[in-house]
Design a protein around this motif. Structure first.
Motif, PDB file in Angstrom:
ATOM      1  N   UNK A   1     109.694  -8.679 123.391  1.00  0.00           N
ATOM      2  CA  UNK A   1     110.809  -9.831 123.335  1.00  0.00           C
ATOM      3  C   UNK A   1     109.350 -11.330 123.830  1.00  0.00           C
ATOM      4  N   UNK A   2     109.946 -10.582 124.961  1.00  0.00           N
ATOM      5  CA  UNK A   2     109.568 -12.198 125.444  1.00  0.00           C
ATOM      6  C   UNK A   2     107.991 -12.046 124.766  1.00  0.00           C
TER       7      UNK A   2
ATOM      8  N   UNK B   1      91.176 -12.877 122.433  1.00  0.00           N
ATOM      9  CA  UNK B   1      92.772 -13.427 122.724  1.00  0.00           C
ATOM     10  C   UNK B   1      93.097 -12.480 121.658  1.00  0.00           C
ATOM     11  N   UNK B   2      93.245 -12.784 120.764  1.00  0.00           N
ATOM     12  CA  UNK B   2      93.663 -12.254 119.156  1.00  0.00           C
ATOM     13  C   UNK B   2      93.563 -10.828 119.752  1.00  0.00           C
ATOM     14  N   UNK B   3      92.301 -10.019 119.881  1.00  0.00           N
ATOM     15  CA  UNK B   3      92.158  -8.421 120.218  1.00  0.00           C
ATOM     16  C   UNK B   3      92.949  -8.027 121.108  1.00  0.00           C
ATOM     17  N   UNK B   4      93.324  -8.830 121.955  1.00  0.00           N
ATOM     18  CA  UNK B   4      94.304  -7.971 123.308  1.00  0.00           C
ATOM     19  C   UNK B   4      95.659  -8.618 122.317  1.00  0.00           C
ATOM     20  N   UNK B   5      96.199  -9.465 121.752  1.00  0.00           N
ATOM     21  CA  UNK B   5      97.400  -9.436 121.023  1.00  0.00           C
ATOM     22  C   UNK B   5      97.314  -8.327 119.704  1.00  0.00           C
ATOM     23  N   UNK B   6      96.529  -7.783 119.326  1.00  0.00           N
ATOM     24  CA  UNK B   6      96.463  -6.865 118.646  1.00  0.00           C
ATOM     25  C   UNK B   6      96.275  -5.657 119.182  1.00  0.00           C
ATOM     26  N   UNK B   7      95.958  -5.058 120.358  1.00  0.00           N
ATOM     27  CA  UNK B   7      96.036  -3.814 121.015  1.00  0.00           C
ATOM     28  C   UNK B   7      97.337  -3.862 121.564  1.00  0.00           C
ATOM     29  N   UNK B   8      98.017  -5.267 122.261  1.00  0.00           N
ATOM     30  CA  UNK B   8      99.346  -4.633 122.943  1.00  0.00           C
ATOM     31  C   UNK B   8     100.429  -4.591 122.536  1.00  0.00           C
ATOM     32  N   UNK B   9     100.576  -5.851 121.593  1.00  0.00           N
ATOM     33  CA  UNK B   9     102.137  -5.780 120.476  1.00  0.00           C
ATOM     34  C   UNK B   9     102.383  -4.823 120.264  1.00  0.00           C
ATOM     35  N   UNK B  10     104.142  -4.201 120.092  1.00  0.00           N
ATOM     36  CA  UNK B  10     104.867  -3.185 120.062  1.00  0.00           C
ATOM     37  C   UNK B  10     105.457  -3.797 117.756  1.00  0.00           C
ATOM     38  N   UNK B  11     105.364  -4.973 117.661  1.00  0.00           N
ATOM     39  CA  UNK B  11     105.737  -5.743 116.751  1.00  0.00           C
ATOM     40  C   UNK B  11     104.855  -5.888 115.827  1.00  0.00           C
ATOM     41  N   UNK B  12     105.049  -4.548 114.458  1.00  0.00           N
ATOM     42  CA  UNK B  12     104.056  -4.668 113.286  1.00  0.00           C
ATOM     43  C   UNK B  12     103.721  -5.958 112.454  1.00  0.00           C
ATOM     44  N   UNK B  13     104.471  -6.789 112.207  1.00  0.00           N
ATOM     45  CA  UNK B  13     104.553  -7.793 111.594  1.00  0.00           C
ATOM     46  C   UNK B  13     102.921  -8.908 112.546  1.00  0.00           C
TER      47      UNK B  13
END
Length: 205
Positions: free
Chosen positions: A58-59, A161-173
């Protein structure tokens, strides 16, 4: 007689200190304390989110959203500056497109942040203020190419950065939002590259 005069002068100095100097000093002290309290550093959005989100994922997701807001705010300000300072029409148009695109994305991000209870910034951080100042201080002759160079560099970094977010986040939204952001940034990058080539070509003649 001399001792009486000295005593009289001493009493006047004491009276002056008591009536004039001490009250003024007291007022200055009170004002200084109140000024210090009014200028206490407010908690940053990072601190607010760290207090709100205890779990690691979450953080991290909150940090992704905050960093995205910082990107959009920076690009909006730089786009506005380009519309004022750029000499060539295509560079001013690039600034206009960047401002409109990032404002639209910022509105969408604000909705996502609200849904996730994430606090986001509303003004540039110190790093982005320095970037803005660096561009604002460019000469008339160097501004256009400097802005285009900066846009190519910024868009490439933002896409990574956005590629990293898409790859690492577990939040589908957040994953969907990052993926959507990437598709739009490809177009922005392409236009910035064209503008930079035009600047180089014009400089050569």
């Amino acid at each position: 007689m001399a001792s009486k005069i000295q005593k009289y002068k001493a009493s006047k100095q004491i009276l002056f200190l008591a009536v004039i100097v001490l009250p003024v000093f007291f007022m200055i002290s009170v004002y200084a304390c109140s000024f210090a309290k009014s200028n206490e550093t407010k908690p940053t959005v990072y601190q607010l989110n760290e207090e709100r989100f205890q779990e690691g994922n979450d953080n991290r997701n909150a940090a992704f959203i905050v960093a995205s807001a910082e990107i959009y705010l920076r690009e909006i300000r730089l786009g506005q500056l380009a519309q004022i300072r750029a000499h060539q029409i295509d560079v001013r148009e690039l600034g206009k497109i960047n401002e409109a695109y990032n404002k639209e994305k910022m509105v969408a991000l604000m909705k996502l942040a609200k849904a996730k209870s994430v606090s986001i910034p509303t003004s540039l951080n110190e790093t982005n203020e320095r970037i803005f100042a660096l561009l604002a201080n460019q000469s008339v002759n160097s501004f256009d190419k400097s802005y285009c160079d900066m846009m190519v560099k910024n868009h490439k970094k933002s896409m990574h950065f956005f590629e990293t977010v898409a790859a690492e986040t577990t939040d589908e939204d957040i994953k969907k939002w990052a993926t959507d952001a990437l598709s739009g940034m490809n177009k922005q990058l392409s236009y910035a590259v064209v503008c930079r080539k035009n600047c180089i070509t014009r400089t050569a003649f």
